[in-house]
Structures are given as C-alpha cells and as structure tokens.
Design a protein around this motif. Structure first.
Motif, PDB file in Angstrom:
ATOM      1  N   ALA A 115      38.335  44.599  39.628  1.00  0.00           N
ATOM      2  CA  ALA A 115      38.934  44.669  38.545  1.00  0.00           C
ATOM      3  C   ALA A 115      40.799  44.830  38.036  1.00  0.00           C
ATOM      4  CB  ALA A 115      38.782  46.208  39.455  1.00  0.00           C
ATOM      5  N   THR A 116      40.707  45.153  37.101  1.00  0.00           N
ATOM      6  CA  THR A 116      42.246  44.560  36.509  1.00  0.00           C
ATOM      7  C   THR A 116      42.823  45.295  36.962  1.00  0.00           C
ATOM      8  OG1 THR A 116      41.335  44.596  34.257  1.00  0.00           O
ATOM      9  CG2 THR A 116      41.085  43.137  35.615  1.00  0.00           C
ATOM     10  N   ASP A 117      42.641  46.751  36.544  1.00  0.00           N
ATOM     11  CA  ASP A 117      42.798  48.617  36.944  1.00  0.00           C
ATOM     12  C   ASP A 117      43.891  48.469  36.531  1.00  0.00           C
ATOM     13  OD1 ASP A 117      43.113  50.625  37.651  1.00  0.00           O
ATOM     14  OD2 ASP A 117      44.290  50.343  39.742  1.00  0.00           O
ATOM     15  N   TRP A 118      44.343  48.282  35.054  1.00  0.00           N
ATOM     16  CA  TRP A 118      45.928  48.211  34.408  1.00  0.00           C
ATOM     17  C   TRP A 118      47.018  47.337  35.376  1.00  0.00           C
ATOM     18  CZ3 TRP A 118      44.940  49.562  30.352  1.00  0.00           C
ATOM     19  CH2 TRP A 118      44.490  50.334  29.292  1.00  0.00           C
ATOM     20  N   ALA A 119      46.204  45.982  35.471  1.00  0.00           N
ATOM     21  CA  ALA A 119      47.565  45.527  36.379  1.00  0.00           C
ATOM     22  C   ALA A 119      49.050  45.161  36.021  1.00  0.00           C
ATOM     23  CB  ALA A 119      47.080  43.832  36.117  1.00  0.00           C
ATOM     24  N   ALA A 120      48.607  45.464  34.052  1.00  0.00           N
ATOM     25  CA  ALA A 120      50.245  44.828  34.127  1.00  0.00           C
ATOM     26  C   ALA A 120      51.319  46.258  34.308  1.00  0.00           C
ATOM     27  CB  ALA A 120      50.455  44.340  32.451  1.00  0.00           C
ATOM     28  N   TRP A 121      50.848  47.277  34.136  1.00  0.00           N
ATOM     29  CA  TRP A 121      51.598  48.473  34.243  1.00  0.00           C
ATOM     30  C   TRP A 121      51.749  48.749  35.738  1.00  0.00           C
ATOM     31  CZ3 TRP A 121      54.175  51.742  31.570  1.00  0.00           C
ATOM     32  CH2 TRP A 121      54.080  53.569  32.218  1.00  0.00           C
ATOM     33  N   ARG A 122      50.820  48.443  36.673  1.00  0.00           N
ATOM     34  CA  ARG A 122      51.022  48.731  37.929  1.00  0.00           C
ATOM     35  C   ARG A 122      52.202  47.255  38.688  1.00  0.00           C
ATOM     36  NH1 ARG A 122      47.844  46.366  40.839  1.00  0.00           N
ATOM     37  NH2 ARG A 122      46.437  45.638  39.503  1.00  0.00           N
TER      38      ARG A 122
ATOM     39  N   TYR B 171      42.213  43.283  20.914  1.00  0.00           N
ATOM     40  CA  TYR B 171      43.692  42.923  21.610  1.00  0.00           C
ATOM     41  C   TYR B 171      43.782  43.842  22.634  1.00  0.00           C
ATOM     42  CZ  TYR B 171      47.886  40.974  23.226  1.00  0.00           C
ATOM     43  OH  TYR B 171      48.922  40.406  24.024  1.00  0.00           O
ATOM     44  N   ALA B 172      43.685  44.509  22.939  1.00  0.00           N
ATOM     45  CA  ALA B 172      44.196  46.101  24.031  1.00  0.00           C
ATOM     46  C   ALA B 172      43.194  45.810  24.681  1.00  0.00           C
ATOM     47  CB  ALA B 172      44.630  46.832  23.227  1.00  0.00           C
ATOM     48  N   LEU B 173      41.702  46.696  24.336  1.00  0.00           N
ATOM     49  CA  LEU B 173      40.513  46.472  25.112  1.00  0.00           C
ATOM     50  C   LEU B 173      40.367  45.274  26.365  1.00  0.00           C
ATOM     51  CD1 LEU B 173      37.997  48.521  22.589  1.00  0.00           C
ATOM     52  CD2 LEU B 173      39.110  49.479  23.970  1.00  0.00           C
ATOM     53  N   MET B 174      40.722  44.006  25.654  1.00  0.00           N
ATOM     54  CA  MET B 174      40.127  43.123  25.814  1.00  0.00           C
ATOM     55  C   MET B 174      41.026  42.210  27.153  1.00  0.00           C
ATOM     56  SD  MET B 174      36.371  43.556  25.836  1.00  0.00           S
ATOM     57  CE  MET B 174      36.272  42.076  26.804  1.00  0.00           C
ATOM     58  N   HIS B 175      41.997  42.400  27.003  1.00  0.00           N
ATOM     59  CA  HIS B 175      42.948  41.471  26.902  1.00  0.00           C
ATOM     60  C   HIS B 175      43.425  41.619  28.657  1.00  0.00           C
ATOM     61  CE1 HIS B 175      47.409  39.560  27.203  1.00  0.00           C
ATOM     62  NE2 HIS B 175      46.778  39.758  26.737  1.00  0.00           N
ATOM     63  N   GLU B 176      42.918  42.471  29.455  1.00  0.00           N
ATOM     64  CA  GLU B 176      43.200  42.234  30.814  1.00  0.00           C
ATOM     65  C   GLU B 176      41.775  41.325  31.030  1.00  0.00           C
ATOM     66  OE1 GLU B 176      44.839  45.211  33.081  1.00  0.00           O
ATOM     67  OE2 GLU B 176      47.138  44.720  32.260  1.00  0.00           O
ATOM     68  N   SER B 177      40.754  42.229  30.689  1.00  0.00           N
ATOM     69  CA  SER B 177      39.139  41.724  31.219  1.00  0.00           C
ATOM     70  C   SER B 177      39.617  40.070  31.298  1.00  0.00           C
ATOM     71  CB  SER B 177      38.199  42.069  30.271  1.00  0.00           C
ATOM     72  OG  SER B 177      38.286  40.756  29.038  1.00  0.00           O
ATOM     73  N   ILE B 178      40.274  39.430  30.390  1.00  0.00           N
ATOM     74  CA  ILE B 178      40.625  38.015  30.368  1.00  0.00           C
ATOM     75  C   ILE B 178      40.831  36.870  31.747  1.00  0.00           C
ATOM     76  CG2 ILE B 178      40.762  37.885  27.857  1.00  0.00           C
ATOM     77  CD1 ILE B 178      43.558  37.035  28.200  1.00  0.00           C
TER      78      ILE B 178
ATOM     79  N   ALA C  92      38.940  48.575  32.365  1.00  0.00           N
ATOM     80  CA  ALA C  92      40.320  48.707  33.508  1.00  0.00           C
ATOM     81  C   ALA C  92      39.364  48.921  35.340  1.00  0.00           C
ATOM     82  CB  ALA C  92      41.287  49.186  33.642  1.00  0.00           C
ATOM     83  N   GLU C  93      38.141  49.446  35.766  1.00  0.00           N
ATOM     84  CA  GLU C  93      37.621  50.143  36.111  1.00  0.00           C
ATOM     85  C   GLU C  93      36.437  48.846  36.778  1.00  0.00           C
ATOM     86  OE1 GLU C  93      36.265  53.712  36.041  1.00  0.00           O
ATOM     87  OE2 GLU C  93      38.235  54.947  36.086  1.00  0.00           O
ATOM     88  N   LYS C  94      35.887  48.355  35.759  1.00  0.00           N
ATOM     89  CA  LYS C  94      34.703  47.238  36.406  1.00  0.00           C
ATOM     90  C   LYS C  94      35.516  45.967  36.983  1.00  0.00           C
ATOM     91  CE  LYS C  94      32.131  43.727  33.982  1.00  0.00           C
ATOM     92  NZ  LYS C  94      30.350  44.413  34.371  1.00  0.00           N
ATOM     93  N   SER C  95      34.640  46.125  38.276  1.00  0.00           N
ATOM     94  CA  SER C  95      35.168  45.252  39.296  1.00  0.00           C
ATOM     95  C   SER C  95      33.633  44.091  39.169  1.00  0.00           C
ATOM     96  CB  SER C  95      35.065  46.047  40.655  1.00  0.00           C
ATOM     97  OG  SER C  95      33.941  46.371  40.789  1.00  0.00           O
ATOM     98  N   ASP C  96      32.938  44.178  38.464  1.00  0.00           N
ATOM     99  CA  ASP C  96      32.526  42.642  39.015  1.00  0.00           C
ATOM    100  C   ASP C  96      32.196  41.811  37.712  1.00  0.00           C
ATOM    101  OD1 ASP C  96      30.568  44.298  37.231  1.00  0.00           O
ATOM    102  OD2 ASP C  96      28.940  44.346  38.067  1.00  0.00           O
ATOM    103  N   TRP C  97      33.105  41.054  36.989  1.00  0.00           N
ATOM    104  CA  TRP C  97      33.396  40.410  35.915  1.00  0.00           C
ATOM    105  C   TRP C  97      32.701  39.514  36.371  1.00  0.00           C
ATOM    106  CZ3 TRP C  97      34.286  42.203  31.597  1.00  0.00           C
ATOM    107  CH2 TRP C  97      34.842  43.323  31.267  1.00  0.00           C
ATOM    108  N   ALA C  98      32.204  38.886  35.570  1.00  0.00           N
ATOM    109  CA  ALA C  98      31.604  37.191  35.760  1.00  0.00           C
ATOM    110  C   ALA C  98      32.494  36.285  35.668  1.00  0.00           C
ATOM    111  CB  ALA C  98      30.550  36.888  34.716  1.00  0.00           C
TER     112      ALA C  98
END
Length: 440
Positions: free
Chosen positions: A309-316, A296-303, A360-366
């Motif tokens: 990149a999601t880049d810790w969106a909730a925190w920002r 849940y914590a590892l993959m949540h923002e990737s959904i 969080a830094e991955k920028s090429d999510w399909a």
C-alpha cells in the motif's frame, strides 16, 4: 502478455499547417489480463505526418508512439509540428496516444466514475489504469496498425510506461527514447518521496536565490491566507496548502520565471486593505485544480506501488520535512506530490475522496517492472537524465539506468524536467542517434 486483436476505425482525417492527421479509435479490453470476452473500453490516438511526405511515402514510414507524462495526461494536441515532433516527423509517423482514461479514451472524472457503481467498484475499475494496462493497449494497437516493432518515446511518466514495455513485451520495440522518466525499479513510494522532497527543497533555495524578493512574497501570501478568506473564481477558498501548489512552476526551466511574474502582482490595495488580486487568483485557480486531469490525483501514488500500500506516502514523508508544512513560518512551495486534502479542497476531486482512500489502502498492486528481464534487455534504449529534476530524482534514475542492460544515459544540467520544451528537436535527435549507434 499476448496482444489481442482489437477493432480499429479511423473517423476523420485533416491537413493543415504542414501536417496531416488521422483520428484512430481502438476498442481494447478493460482487463487485458483477465481472459477473453470481457468488457472493452475505447482508446484514442491521433496520427501526425509531415505534409512534406506524400501519402504514399508516409504509408511506408515506421511508427513512433509517444507516451505522454502523467498519469492522467492526455496526448499533446499539435497546432503545428515543432520541436521534437518536427524532428521525429522527418522519419516517422507519430502516434499520439490518449492513455486510457484521458482525453477521448473513455475519459474518467467525478461525473463518469459513478457509472461504475459504489466506491469499491470505482476503485476496482481504476486498478486497470496503470502502466501495465497502458502497455497492453499500445501493443494491441501496434498489431491493429500492422506495425513492425516500433519506436517509443516516453516523457516523464511516459518513460515509466516505457520501462514497463521493456519488461513485459520488448519484442514489440525497435528502440526506446526516454526523457525525464527513469522510474525507481525497487523500494516503496516513501523512498521516492524522500528523494523528491530533498530535490524540491533545493529547487526552492535556488529559486529564492534568483528572486530574493519572492521569499518575502510567498511568506506574505501565506500569512495573508491564514488570516483572511480569499476565494478562487469557483467560490472555493484558497488555503495556504493550495497556494503552495504553485511550486509546480519550479519543475521546469521554461516555466520557472513565470512564478516570479505570478507573485509580483499578487496584492492590490482596496478600501478594506490589501487583498489578493483577481488576476492572481484567476491564474492560481488553474494551478490548484485537478478538474482537467483527475486521474493524476487518483492514480499518482499507485505508479510507485508494487506489492504494498502507498498509504498517502507523500503526506507521511512530509512530516520529515517541516519546512513544507503550511504552518511553517516561511513555507516552501511544493512539487508533484498528492495529499489526502486534495480530495477535500478541490471540488473536482471531493466526490472521489472515498475512492482515493481505497486506492491508497490497496496492498496488492501488481509489479510494474521485471528487473530480471531488464537485466537481459536487448532493445536499444537512450535516456536523458536531468541533474536537478525535481520530479524524477537523478540518483534513482541512474540506479535504474544501471539495471537495464545496454541503456545509454545522457545527463544534462542544462535542462530541467521540461527539457523537450526547451530544445525538443536537439534532445530527440541526440537520443535517437544514441540508439542507432548500438545494436545487439
């Protein structure tokens, strides 16, 4: 996406409390999209059938695949059929999936991930654990079971997966039911969290209107934690930000009042002054750890990641909502958000902090959805949208509903995100009836 033939075994069958179960194991490709001959993982699913059906009758029932919320939530373990499962078992064989990486499906946690290698290898492995891969698993399983196009029921994140299923392999679907799970099809994770923080703030206000004394209680606990070290049963410090996680109670009608019961006995008198009670700390410990579902914590923002990149969106985004800051004079309680400090303060996540940063830094999510295909959808779909849902925003849900051809919406202000815990039988029957009333 083409389904592959996967090995399938049934290891155990049981009968108890008016139902029969079978335990199915499938060997599926780790990477469904990388060509044949690669590594495989195990995916587990448990079949539930009402004992009111003979074995012969049950074998002829159509399948219903249930997709659990999450990410990182294993399938429900039923002690008996009740609520939506009781309603579904009248007409279906239910297949309860442990989505890849959860439960008995090649589980993932701080102990198993290092088997993959260095942090970069672990992060690369986890890229195969999003909705597109879950859908590919499901379609391979459908073929392994010899099922015709089946019915799927997606709750919360399971609804996100259902939209991916409709996007990529709609030919595998007879009809789709979704509760509290219409994902935004476009925009960044920031857009989702802007809406989410507004919803959670409104829910805080409503809760404190119901229980005015709890506004003072939350402020008192936060102030106490700033000045006094309080340790959870695992020896870790309870911080203000971890305490704010008890706001998970706000996400449901069946749980929200339990927050009041948690707060009412937070403090006890001791020779050294007022301290947080052991009973309170024990209950909070179960709410602030991701030991049971680290995905849940590892993959949540990737959904929410599609090409950026999601880049810790909730925190920002939280920076735009100072009322949620742990330093606020009267901090609000939080909801589903995941923050980078989770991987510093939760011992179950601490070894995975570098992996989380890489994700969080991955920028090429399909892409997870195909808006063009959804606009041409011909599979009957019915979705429950809850007006005040703090996890899946109403406006974003209705925007998505309008983008999926033929999707019928039932909106209700009577239920919250956990509506199927309130009246699962009624909600399931209503949505199924809606899909059966329209055929293309």
């Amino acid at each position: 996406m083409s389904a592959v033939t996967v090995p399938h075994t049934v290891k155990a069958r049981h009968e108890y409390r008016g139902m029969r179960t079978a335990e199915h194991y499938f060997d599926v490709p780790l990477d469904h999209f990388g060509g044949a001959g690669g590594e495989t993982i195990t995916v587990f699913a448990r079949e539930y059938v009402s004992a009111e059906h003979s074995e012969r009758e049950a074998a002829e029932l159509p399948w219903l695949l249930y997709l659990q919320g999450g990410p990182g939530g294993r399938g429900n373990r039923f002690a008996t059929l009740g609520g939506w499962s009781k309603a579904a078992a009248k007409d279906f064989r239910i297949l309860m999936l442990d989505q890849r990486g959860t439960g008995l499906s090649s589980g993932i946690d701080r102990n198993t991930l290092p088997l993959r290698g260095i942090d970069a290898d672990q992060a690369a492995y986890l890229t195969h654990f999003r909705a597109d891969s879950i859908v590919a698993d499901a379609e391979a399983i459908r073929h392994a079971l010899g099922s015709a196009p089946w019915t799927i029921y997606g709750q919360s994140y399971g609804g996100f997966c259902a939209l991916s299923y409709l996007s990529f392999v709609p030919e595998g679907l007879r009809e789709v039911l979704i509760t509290g799970g219409l994902a935004a099809l476009k925009g960044t994770a920031d857009r989702v969290y802007q809406a989410t923080f507004n919803r959670v703030a409104a829910r805080n206000a409503k809760y404190f209107n119901w229980y005015p004394e709890d506004r003072a209680a939350v402020t008192r606990v936060a102030g106490h934690l700033r000045s006094t070290e309080e340790l959870l049963p695992d020896g870790e410090r309870l911080t203000v930000e971890r305490f704010q996680m008890v706001g998970s109670f706000l996400g449901g009608n069946t749980r929200v009042d339990a927050l009041h019961h948690l707060l009412e006995d937070a403090f006890v008198s001791t020779p050294g002054g007022d301290r947080l009670s052991d009973a309170f700390l024990e209950q909070v410990a179960g709410l602030v750890s991701r030991a049971g579902n680290p995905l849940y914590a590892l993959m949540h923002e990737s959904i929410y990641g599609q090409g950026e990149a999601t880049d810790w969106a909730a925190w920002r985004v939280l920076q735009d909502f100072p009322e949620f800051s742990p330093d606020a004079p009267e901090p609000l309680l939080t909801g589903e958000m995941v923050y980078p400090w989770y991987f510093e303060q939760d011992p179950a996540l601490r070894p995975l902090r570098n992996v989380a940063q890489l994700l969080a830094e991955k920028s090429d999510w399909a892409p997870l959805y195909d808006p063009d295909r959804l606009a041409l959808n011909s599979v009957p779909v019915a979705a429950a949208v809850y007006s005040d849902d703090i996890y899946v925003d109403r406006e974003l849900s209705l925007e998505t509903a309008a983008a999926v051809r033929g999707l019928q919406v039932w909106e209700s202000a009577d239920f919250h995100h956990d509506g199927i815990a309130d009246d699962g039988e009624g909600i399931f029957a209503r949505l199924l009836g809606m899909t059966r009333s329209v055929r293309y």
